[in-house]
Enzyme design. Sequence first.
Site, PDB file in Angstrom:
ATOM      1  N   LEU A 234     -27.424 -23.040  22.339  1.00  9.44           N
ATOM      2  CA  LEU A 234     -27.370 -23.013  20.876  1.00  9.44           C
ATOM      3  C   LEU A 234     -25.981 -23.466  20.406  1.00  9.44           C
ATOM      4  CD1 LEU A 234     -29.297 -19.659  20.502  1.00  9.44           C
ATOM      5  CD2 LEU A 234     -30.172 -21.930  19.938  1.00  9.44           C
ATOM      6  N   HIS A 235     -25.668 -24.742  20.686  1.00 12.18           N
ATOM      7  CA  HIS A 235     -24.333 -25.268  20.419  1.00 12.18           C
ATOM      8  C   HIS A 235     -23.941 -25.105  18.955  1.00 12.18           C
ATOM      9  CE1 HIS A 235     -24.432 -26.959  24.411  1.00 12.18           C
ATOM     10  NE2 HIS A 235     -25.408 -27.806  24.116  1.00 12.18           N
ATOM     11  N   ASP A 236     -24.672 -25.760  18.070  1.00 13.49           N
ATOM     12  CA  ASP A 236     -24.324 -25.724  16.648  1.00 13.49           C
ATOM     13  C   ASP A 236     -24.634 -24.377  16.000  1.00 13.49           C
ATOM     14  OD1 ASP A 236     -23.443 -28.313  16.941  1.00 13.49           O
ATOM     15  OD2 ASP A 236     -25.284 -29.211  16.193  1.00 13.49           O
TER      16      ASP A 236
END
Length: 299
Positions: A234-236
């Site tokens: 869940l980078h962003d």
Amino acid sequence: MKCIIDTDPGADDVLALIMALNSPELEILGLTTVEGNALLEHTTANALRLLDYMGRTEIPVYAGSSTPLEGDFHHAYEVHGEEGLTVRLPDTDVRPADGNAVDFIVETALAMPGELALFAVGPLTNVARALNKEGRLKDALQRVYIMGGQGDGSGNVTPYAEFNIWDDPYAANVVFGSGVPVTLLGLNISRQTSVARDDESWMSGETPGERLAAQVLEKWFDLDEEEHRARFSLHDPVTVMAALRPDLIETRAATLRVETEGERVGEVRADYESGGSVDLAVGVESAEALAVMRGLLRG
């Protein structure tokens, strides 16, 4: 918190945007788009379609940079899918706002000094151009929350570099060297907040945002027929979460420099000895952070 979100949707961008749209704590004044995961025409269209899907067409979308400060953008269609998104959202009649992303960022921040937060979850080109255009911007912005860098781990496009920083390392150096307050969330954090392929609790939902997030995740895993994709990081989304729940993130003040040449281009190097304007995330309360993000997707 009044904010602008600078984005290149993008599968994980879409999840971050759903979270932000669902948060009662965020007042989103506009989205600005940048080329990155996909061509600018695709990232802008994805942003407009998402706002229509979520019933939030009052939020303007300003198209931004289609070229980096130097060279050319790379794209990640093989990761995010055709047109930059694993799920094609319904078409919309809503069009981008008149004007451009850089001017919108500058004018909005100067009109409310100290009140505006900027989320940057794509290449930092628009942000760098805004800082280069208006010297007062670094003091007018409350803070810039950035997804980028490899942290203390390996990269995701090379052994050394994360995609957003690698796609425009010159822009990253402008932002990190400007003195604007930054919170930087790297791969070391987003990899600790990830969803497993077989985690069915994330693959369904009841609200519009939750259902779309589930479809994006399911289709993202489906793009990999040989099942090499074991987890969706869940980078962003973790960047939005960090702004809303800073208590779940451990940071260290640092001065950053990004490599712009050679095999290590895009690598972020941190100097902790003298401190700096960047709060670099070095730890996260993973389980609680995941729960917060899941709740925001649900709305």
